[in-house]
Write a protein that holds these residues in place. Structure first.
Motif: not given
Lengths: 187, 187
Positions: B104-118, B120-131
């Motif tokens: 009954g355990t279910i694990l779900v991994k969401r993933a997004w392309k890494r995207k430079q934050s517009s 904050f220079a040092s931050a990377t945020v989710p871009g488009a969803a991938t798988t």
């Protein structure tokens, strides 16, 4: 049993009942009072030691169960993986694309040191937890800081006042047009 | 109104009632049947088109509301930010440090392309969803693959069978001692 012993029992019996009644009354009167005093002291102590300077923001109970808004990564020197979660008010506002966020919105950013996975060369995973950062929307209480109260916690304890003085200036300078919130809902 | 017209009304009135009754009976009989057929067809179609090859795993409803287990980052060429969430069975097992994970355990991994934050220079945020990748524990049904069924989805649709053939071999080679699960609970 002599008639004298019976006499003594007769006279001592009501005394026991009276004493027992007094004890019960004292207990029923005092115990709730003492419990109330103890709880109030504990709450006051917690509010003092666990609330952020300036804003009085505390870690909201159960925030680890809240829905994910987005993960993020912070480059060196912080070198962190992060995840921002929100309460239902926050999630509803994000999903409706509603700005400004309504009063009652709470955002919590969890952060961990980036760590090379020991199982997969290309993967980076959470190492030690670093800070937990909280934003609480109350447009009246926090009118001077865009309606937001800030809290920055390490090991459950707020960091010093100097650090809390830096929160709003940065949010105001960079994301004033998004109600001072950096994080966008991950697609 | 002549008496002939009244006569006609009298004779046609029951006919109307009978016809109306027939229509009502037909509707009451057929509509639920037609709805059932339509729903079953839709469900069957969904199960066929939205279930993973080999395993028949589907995207669990409401998984975006599930509790975060850990964020992660995947280096180039995938270059992704990720977040693994789990249902309550998964969370309970993680918190108890219980292995193997219960059925009954279910694990779900969401993933997004890494995207430079517009913002904050040092931050990377989710871009488009991938798988979106799903693991479902059913020790009987998936006995041949360590008790786990796998599903890998792009835009809500499962990827091809060839890709699904690679899932278990990798999990088995690297994390067999942790019930084939890479992700650990973030502290």
């Amino acid at each position: 049993m002599t008639s004298t012993e019976t006499e003594e029992k007769r006279s001592s019996f009501p005394t026991v009942i009276v004493l027992a009644a007094i004890v019960i009354v004292v207990l029923l009167t005092c115990v709730p009072y003492l419990v109330t005093v103890a709880l109030a002291e504990e709450a006051a102590e917690r509010a003092t030691t666990d609330a952020s300077p300036i804003f009085g923001v505390t870690l909201p109970p159960g925030y680890k169960q809240w829905e994910l808004i987005a993960p993020a990564e912070e480059a060196a020197p912080l070198d962190e993986l992060r995840a921002v979660v929100g309460n239902q008010t926050a999630i509803d506002a994000y999903q409706a694309g509603k700005l400004p966020f309504p009063d009652g919105t709470i955002l919590v950013k969890r952060a961990w040191k980036r760590k090379q996975s020991s199982d997969f060369a290309s993967a980076t995973v959470p190492g030690a937890a670093t800070t937990v950062q909280v934003m609480v929307k109350d447009s009246q209480k926090y009118a001077a800081t865009g309606g937001w109260g800030f809290g920055r916690f390490i090991n459950g304890k707020p960091v010093d006042e100097a650090q809390h003085r830096t929160c709003f200036a940065c949010h105001e300078a960079r994301v004033k047009n998004r109600d001072y919130v950096f994080t966008r809902l991950a697609p």
